[in-house]
Design an enzyme around this catalytic site. Structure first.
Site, PDB file in Angstrom:
ATOM      1  N   ASP A   1      38.514  38.887  44.585  1.00 19.74           N
ATOM      2  CA  ASP A   1      38.342  40.518  44.727  1.00 19.74           C
ATOM      3  C   ASP A   1      37.872  40.797  43.576  1.00 19.74           C
ATOM      4  O   ASP A   1      37.836  39.831  42.159  1.00 19.74           O
ATOM      5  CB  ASP A   1      39.807  41.560  44.810  1.00 19.74           C
ATOM      6  CG  ASP A   1      40.193  41.120  46.362  1.00 19.74           C
ATOM      7  OD1 ASP A   1      39.758  40.581  47.594  1.00 19.74           O
ATOM      8  OD2 ASP A   1      41.341  42.124  47.079  1.00 19.74           O
ATOM      9  N   ASP A   2      37.190  42.249  43.217  1.00 27.32           N
ATOM     10  CA  ASP A   2      36.575  42.906  42.651  1.00 27.32           C
ATOM     11  C   ASP A   2      35.481  42.876  41.963  1.00 27.32           C
ATOM     12  O   ASP A   2      34.284  43.418  40.798  1.00 27.32           O
ATOM     13  CB  ASP A   2      37.289  43.080  41.360  1.00 27.32           C
ATOM     14  CG  ASP A   2      39.080  43.363  41.783  1.00 27.32           C
ATOM     15  OD1 ASP A   2      39.585  43.765  42.564  1.00 27.32           O
ATOM     16  OD2 ASP A   2      40.358  43.187  40.986  1.00 27.32           O
TER      17      ASP A   2
ATOM     18  N   HIS B   1      36.207  46.753  49.216  1.00 28.26           N
ATOM     19  CA  HIS B   1      36.931  46.740  47.866  1.00 28.26           C
ATOM     20  C   HIS B   1      37.082  47.798  47.791  1.00 28.26           C
ATOM     21  O   HIS B   1      37.905  47.810  46.169  1.00 28.26           O
ATOM     22  CB  HIS B   1      37.021  45.705  47.039  1.00 28.26           C
ATOM     23  CG  HIS B   1      38.496  45.642  46.761  1.00 28.26           C
ATOM     24  ND1 HIS B   1      39.984  45.187  47.585  1.00 28.26           N
ATOM     25  CD2 HIS B   1      38.893  44.915  45.022  1.00 28.26           C
ATOM     26  CE1 HIS B   1      40.790  44.818  46.822  1.00 28.26           C
ATOM     27  NE2 HIS B   1      39.948  45.115  45.326  1.00 28.26           N
TER      28      HIS B   1
ATOM     29  N   HIS C   1      37.242  50.218  43.016  1.00 28.58           N
ATOM     30  CA  HIS C   1      39.158  49.974  42.919  1.00 28.58           C
ATOM     31  C   HIS C   1      40.021  51.483  42.229  1.00 28.58           C
ATOM     32  O   HIS C   1      40.828  51.317  41.170  1.00 28.58           O
ATOM     33  CB  HIS C   1      39.225  49.655  41.482  1.00 28.58           C
ATOM     34  CG  HIS C   1      39.644  48.407  41.900  1.00 28.58           C
ATOM     35  ND1 HIS C   1      41.185  48.029  41.816  1.00 28.58           N
ATOM     36  CD2 HIS C   1      40.066  47.741  41.972  1.00 28.58           C
ATOM     37  CE1 HIS C   1      42.434  47.483  41.901  1.00 28.58           C
ATOM     38  NE2 HIS C   1      41.046  46.601  42.679  1.00 28.58           N
TER      39      HIS C   1
ATOM     40  N   TYR D   1      44.534  47.296  45.628  1.00 27.99           N
ATOM     41  CA  TYR D   1      46.276  46.981  45.063  1.00 27.99           C
ATOM     42  C   TYR D   1      46.960  46.872  46.332  1.00 27.99           C
ATOM     43  O   TYR D   1      48.083  46.668  46.403  1.00 27.99           O
ATOM     44  CB  TYR D   1      46.624  48.416  44.149  1.00 27.99           C
ATOM     45  CG  TYR D   1      45.899  48.912  43.428  1.00 27.99           C
ATOM     46  CD1 TYR D   1      46.153  48.217  41.995  1.00 27.99           C
ATOM     47  CD2 TYR D   1      45.007  50.075  42.973  1.00 27.99           C
ATOM     48  CE1 TYR D   1      45.073  48.840  41.115  1.00 27.99           C
ATOM     49  CE2 TYR D   1      44.260  50.704  42.413  1.00 27.99           C
ATOM     50  CZ  TYR D   1      44.411  49.149  41.112  1.00 27.99           C
ATOM     51  OH  TYR D   1      43.847  49.894  40.073  1.00 27.99           O
TER      52      TYR D   1
ATOM     53  N   HIS E   1      40.273  36.218  41.997  1.00 28.79           N
ATOM     54  CA  HIS E   1      39.678  37.197  41.432  1.00 28.79           C
ATOM     55  C   HIS E   1      38.408  36.145  40.453  1.00 28.79           C
ATOM     56  O   HIS E   1      38.708  35.576  40.032  1.00 28.79           O
ATOM     57  CB  HIS E   1      40.327  37.631  40.440  1.00 28.79           C
ATOM     58  CG  HIS E   1      41.291  39.528  41.476  1.00 28.79           C
ATOM     59  ND1 HIS E   1      42.745  39.077  41.058  1.00 28.79           N
ATOM     60  CD2 HIS E   1      41.233  40.329  41.837  1.00 28.79           C
ATOM     61  CE1 HIS E   1      43.091  39.843  41.481  1.00 28.79           C
ATOM     62  NE2 HIS E   1      42.702  40.526  42.442  1.00 28.79           N
TER      63      HIS E   1
END
Ligand code: NI
Length: 274
Positions: free
Chosen positions: A86-87, A137, A141, A178, A230
């Site tokens: 992710d991210d 995603h 965020h 999250y 991540h």
């Protein structure tokens, strides 16, 4: 005079190259929550443009290149685990991870932030070309459960369009930041036919900042597990060879999220049934 003129291009390059490099680093995947927030483009500017006078088939097709051949898994009969990252993308650590996954012959799933895709679309295009699955995603965020329906729609739609512009394919998987969803967020995701994907093993790599802890937590995976990592952290990328070797030693196949479910991912997916 000649000396001054002839020395300028080198001097200019010496100044410009580091500036461009720093700008690239600053724009690409700077961590959880995105320290470097990029404004969402309008939907019109995020949509790939083409000259209406030319047939659309002449537009570049970034995914046309065939991915390297890896035998398709059958997760109904094999023990499978899906690694998810992710991210990202990060201009630095994501290409390192892609090199490593190429070397290992492993495909994974990347849930990318729209603002990071906008900053370094070629990294995402490379991941898609290599056969990795790209998921949404959201843009920057945010906790989607704290936004209005219109804001949630913009976060998701703009990110999907930015991914489509980079890879040639619109994503269908969404991982809410999250892992936070409520009825409104779920409705927004499913309205477009997309599915939300969560996880069943959280390595908490962002918190421990430890390669060894990340490895040991990922190795707690069981059949059908979706592991959360991540790709913006160097220690997480460094953990991947040991994670892959450890899981393969236990007889697991490393697969993408769609492969884990035989191609059709159920909404709210956390773990494949066995
Ligand atoms: Ni995240």
């Amino acid at each position: 005079m000649n000396r001054v003129r002839s020395s300028w291009p080198r001097t200019g390059a010496a100044l410009i190259v580091p500036v461009l490099f720093v700008a690239l680093l600053a724009g690409c995947g700077l961590g959880e929550g995105g320290a470097d927030r990029r404004a969402m483009p309008s939907q019109a500017s995020a949509t790939p443009r083409h000259d209406p006078g030319r047939p659309t088939t002449s537009a570049p097709r970034p995914t046309a290149t065939a991915a390297p051949s890896i035998p398709e898994p059958d997760c109904a009969t094999e023990r499978c685990v899906a690694l998810t990252f992710d991210d990202g993308p990060s201009a630095v650590t994501t290409p390192q991870l892609l090199d490593e996954l190429d070397r290992l012959g492993v495909r994974a799933t990347f849930f990318v932030l729209g603002q990071n895709v906008a900053a370094c679309p070629e990294v995402v295009a490379r991941a898609a070309r290599a056969g990795h699955v790209i998921g949404n995603h959201a843009w920057d965020h945010r906790d989607l459960t704290r936004l209005s329906s219109a804001e949630v729609e913009k976060q998701l739609t703009t990110t999907s369009e930015t991914i489509a512009a980079a890879t040639g394919a619109r994503p269908t998987l969404v991982r809410p930041p999250y892992g936070k969803v409520n009825a409104a967020v779920t409705e927004q995701i499913r309205k477009t036919g997309d599915v939300d994907v969560l996880w069943s093993v959280d390595t908490e790599d962002w918190k421990t900042k430890s390669k060894d802890v990340t490895v040991s937590r990922a190795l707690a995976a069981g059949p059908g597990t979706i592991v959360l990592l991540h790709d913006i952290h160097s220690w997480s990328v460094a953990a991947v060879p040991e994670i892959v070797a450890g899981l393969q030693a236990q007889g697991y196949r490393l697969v993408t999220v769609p492969q884990l479910f035989g191609g059709t991912v159920p909404p709210g997916a956390r773990v494949a049934p066995h």
